[in-house]
Write a protein that holds these residues in place. Structure first.
Motif, PDB file in Angstrom:
ATOM      1  N   LYS A   1     -43.825 -94.643 -67.325  1.00 31.96           N
ATOM      2  CA  LYS A   1     -42.717 -93.732 -67.660  1.00 31.96           C
ATOM      3  C   LYS A   1     -43.233 -92.491 -68.392  1.00 31.96           C
ATOM      4  O   LYS A   1     -42.788 -91.370 -68.135  1.00 31.96           O
ATOM      5  N   ALA A   2     -44.184 -92.707 -69.307  1.00 35.81           N
ATOM      6  CA  ALA A   2     -44.756 -91.568 -70.033  1.00 35.81           C
ATOM      7  C   ALA A   2     -45.470 -90.623 -69.076  1.00 35.81           C
ATOM      8  O   ALA A   2     -45.328 -89.399 -69.155  1.00 35.81           O
TER       9      ALA A   2
ATOM     10  N   GLN B   1     -44.846 -90.354 -65.928  1.00 28.74           N
ATOM     11  CA  GLN B   1     -43.818 -89.756 -65.070  1.00 28.74           C
ATOM     12  C   GLN B   1     -43.220 -88.519 -65.735  1.00 28.74           C
ATOM     13  O   GLN B   1     -43.019 -87.486 -65.083  1.00 28.74           O
ATOM     14  N   ASN B   2     -42.951 -88.604 -67.050  1.00 24.13           N
ATOM     15  CA  ASN B   2     -42.400 -87.453 -67.768  1.00 24.13           C
ATOM     16  C   ASN B   2     -43.389 -86.290 -67.792  1.00 24.13           C
ATOM     17  O   ASN B   2     -43.016 -85.122 -67.629  1.00 24.13           O
TER      18      ASN B   2
ATOM     19  N   LEU C   1     -43.456 -84.751 -64.463  1.00 17.78           N
ATOM     20  CA  LEU C   1     -42.212 -84.020 -64.208  1.00 17.78           C
ATOM     21  C   LEU C   1     -42.288 -82.610 -64.798  1.00 17.78           C
ATOM     22  O   LEU C   1     -41.898 -81.626 -64.151  1.00 17.78           O
TER      23      LEU C   1
END
Length: 745
Positions: free
Chosen positions: A466-467, A469-470, A473
């Motif tokens: 998730k980290a 992915q951010n 992004l």
């Protein structure tokens, strides 16, 4: 240059994000993180070779050490020793003492294990070099392998108690350093030592402890587990004749050794499985397991294991099937193969001699039995194992009983029973069974702990993902901003590139068609030239005149066909266009057949056109000729002294046509990839004509383009049949190619 700026910026950003992973340290870390996750030995070896040129020199030594181990497990001894030599060479230049000492002892162990006593001098030299380094550091990891190698030397010299003492030292060292991986190996080796001494209880305890330690890791050591299952199976067979229990562990060993791609360990397990089946009177399964072992032994070119597989089959024929001739054949072959090997020892000779003695005793050929009995006794005494001595006394007792020497028979029978009672008592069987239950319970507990740990690791991976992915992004938003500036220019450039690529593809395909068809049309001229020269040399003027007239006629046909082919090809240079015309099927097929008339005569093959009524079809003339020139030419290429029939008819507004030959036919493998060019192997016609597969690929493309279907059936030495089905009329849209359609390469 302005058009390329967005791409340049993208590359810079991603290089910056991944720069650490591209350094030698990053590649080494990548290996450390991933190599334990790969279980298959071949993939492990490939992974090492992939990274070995990218890592720093010290990490390269580690990779060579791993390659030595992996090649050793694959029984590629030369490659294993070469890898250790490279590690030693690098270790000396870098003066990395711990890694250098490991390289010395690993190479020493590999030589001791595979060459018995024949290279002991070289082994001792390597161990002395290692000792110079080890004496400086009591916590050096190489101590374990150092003691293990001396244990192997003692074992080869039948100094089994001395061998165990060295293994005790290895276990103490590994416990002190808390090295569970090497500790697991040391317990396994000591289990083998106890097995050689017929101490099955101690052997089972050490083997179960080895499996527990190998399992109790983040990434279980599957190679070690499979090896221990194999030896544990041997304990249950030799120590208590518990063949069903042995089967359970041996099958686990087979499943794991197959998973990791260790052929040698797989064949060892199959051999032991054959023995279990044989004792359970499951004869077919026993022979199948022996055949599996034999297949792998031949694949590895391992004479010792080939001989073992022969013995396994011989034992089934002797004890269960009572086929003494087959048993004798297999035991003799096993004995001869073993004696011809460069690295056999008494453990390999013993079972062959035992089998031959059993055969000749049952055949009542006592002179031959006596011939092998003395060798059998000498080998048994050298081995020093109680189980071996038990079987030796049994063989002597049976021999002396059959030749009428009852006193000697009774003497050996008593010795046989004393040894049997000492190694096969009910108390020991119970203890081994208890150990098995304890292991099963502990194994389940370990599974629960492992699942919990895996769940926690997965949660950490999700959080990390998730980290990332951010981060990606944010990077993507920045890139989108940059890409928006150059989007219009990029679209324009891409459109131009696409048009250019499409044009080049069309040209490439058209040149391929021209080259392919020209080669097929020129073959008759090459042959006619050779025949014409032959008749000129022989003075056969009538034949010369006849052939000259045929050449003239064929040259006109070739010229017309070439004109048509070139004109059609030139029309397609800017993109393939379907120029539909009303074509007479009979007329067009007759023209194509005429072009192959001389070649058919030369190959004594008759080409027949079969139809009830001629009719017209709306089709592109060039495409029609490409399809049927290739089908007829292909049939003629693989047919000699036979027939080729072209049948056509119409049904439900469809043009149906079959091209049937009586040629050499095709196999199922050839049929599966007939219309593709991937990994296509060249085939040869009945007169040496080359076939590349391009022609049939073109046929397939054109038939599909015209909304048709093509099917093929064939049998070897019977012939081949192609069935085509296409619409008699076709309604073109822009998508279908009414204007133009790329003829992709």
């Amino acid at each position: 240059m302005i058009l390329h700026k967005p791409y340049f910026l993208i590359i810079i950003i991603f290089l910056a994000v991944n720069v650490y992973a591209q350094t030698p340290e990053g590649f080494c870390e990548q290996y450390e993180n991933q190599h334990d996750t790969i279980q298959n030995l071949d993939k492990k070896i490939q992974f090492c070779h992939k990274l070995i040129s990218k890592v720093d020199p010290e990490c390269k030594i580690k990779l060579y050490l791993h390659l030595g181990q992996f090649y050793g497990l694959k029984r590629k001894i030369d490659s294993s020793l070469y890898s250790y030599d490279q590690a030693i060479k690098l270790g000396k230049s870098l003066k990395t003492e711990e890694l250098l000492s490991l390289a010395y002892v690993y190479k020493a162990y590999k030589i001791a294990y595979n060459y018995n006593n024949s290279k002991n001098e070289e082994v001792i030299i390597l161990l002395e070099e290692a000792r110079k380094i080890l004496s400086k550091d009591s916590m050096n990891k190489a101590w374990s392998q150092y003691y293990g190698t001396y244990s192997k030397i003692a074992e080869e010299n039948i100094q089994l108690q001395k061998s165990l003492k060295y293994l005790d030292s290895a276990i103490i060292v590994n416990k002190r350093m808390k090295d569970t991986n090497r500790l697991s190996t040391s317990y396994h080796n000591r289990g083998v030592g106890f097995l050689n001494l017929s101490d099955y209880e101690s052997a089972s305890q050490d083997l179960i402890q080895s499996i527990k330690l190998a399992n109790d890791r983040d990434k279980p050591n599957l190679s070690q587990i499979a090896s221990s299952y194999y030896v544990l199976g041997a304990c249950y067979i030799q120590g208590g004749e518990q063949y069903e229990t042995a089967k359970k562990y041996i099958k686990k060993g087979i499943a794991i050794s197959k998973k990791i791609g260790n052929d040698y360990l797989t064949l060892l397990n199959y051999s032991l499985l054959s023995e279990s089946y044989q004792n359970l009177k499951e004869n077919e399964e026993a022979l199948n397991a022996a055949d599996s072992s034999l297949f792998l032994a031949r694949k590895l070119d391992d004479k010792i294991e080939i001989a073992q597989a022969m013995r396994d089959k011989g034992r089934v024929y002797l004890d269960n099937l009572k086929d003494l001739d087959k048993a004798e054949k297999h035991f003799l072959e096993s004995y001869e193969i073993t004696m011809s090997s460069n690295n056999y020892d008494d453990t390999h000779i013993y079972p062959s001699l035992q089998g031959l003695i059993d055969v000749y005793l049952q055949k009542e050929d006592y002179s031959k039995a006596k011939k092998y009995l003395q060798d059998f006794e000498d080998v048994t005494n050298n081995l020093g194992s109680l189980s071996h001595q038990k079987e030796m006394h049994k063989a002597h007792s049976e021999y002396y009983e059959k030749v009428g020497q009852s006193t000697k028979a009774l003497e050996h029978f008593k010795k046989y029973n004393v040894i049997k009672d000492s190694i096969s008592n009910s108390e020991m069987k119970t203890e081994i069974a208890d150990l098995e239950k304890k292991y099963d319970t502990k194994s389940k507990e370990l599974d629960i702990v492992k699942l919990t740990k895996e769940k926690e690791e997965q949660q950490l991976v999700v959080q990390k993902a998730k980290a990332q992915q951010n981060l990606y992004l944010l990077a993507a938003c920045f890139l989108l901003l940059l890409l928006g500036i150059g989007a219009w220019a990029f679209r324009k450039l891409r459109k131009q590139q696409k048009e250019l690529t499409s044009t080049n593809q069309v040209k490439n395909r058209l040149f391929s068609i021209i080259a392919h068809d020209l080669r097929g049309m020129i073959i008759p001229f090459q042959r006619s030239g050779k025949i014409l020269k032959h008749h000129i040399d022989k003075g056969n003027h009538e034949k010369t005149i006849e052939l000259s007239q045929a050449l003239e006629q064929n040259s006109e046909s070739l010229s017309n066909m070439l004109d048509n082919l070139l004109n059609w090809s030139l029309e397609q240079m800017n993109g393939y266009k379907m120029n539909l015309e009303n074509l007479s099927i009979k007329e067009e097929l007759s023209k194509i057949i005429l072009g192959y008339e001389q070649q058919a005569t030369y190959k004594k093959t008759k080409i027949e056109l079969e139809y009830q009524n001629d009719f017209n079809i709306k089709f592109d003339r060039g495409a029609f000729h490409v399809i049927f020139r290739n089908l007829i030419g292909n049939a003629l290429k693989y047919t000699e002294g036979g027939n080729i029939r072209i049948k056509f008819t119409s049904k439900n507004d469809m043009f149906l046509c079959s091209v049937i030959d009586t040629g050499v036919g095709m196999s199922k493998d050839q049929l599966e990839n007939l219309f593709t060019l991937e990994e296509k192997k060249s085939t040869v016609g009945t007169q040496g004509e080359k076939g590349t597969g391009l022609g049939l690929n073109l046929v397939y493309r054109f038939v599909k383009m015209y909304k048709g279907t093509i099917q093929v059936s064939s049998e070897k030495r019977i012939g081949t049949r192609f069935d085509l089905s296409m619409p008699i009329t076709i309604s073109l849209t822009k998508e279908d190619g009414a204007i133009s359609k790329p003829l992709s390469a």
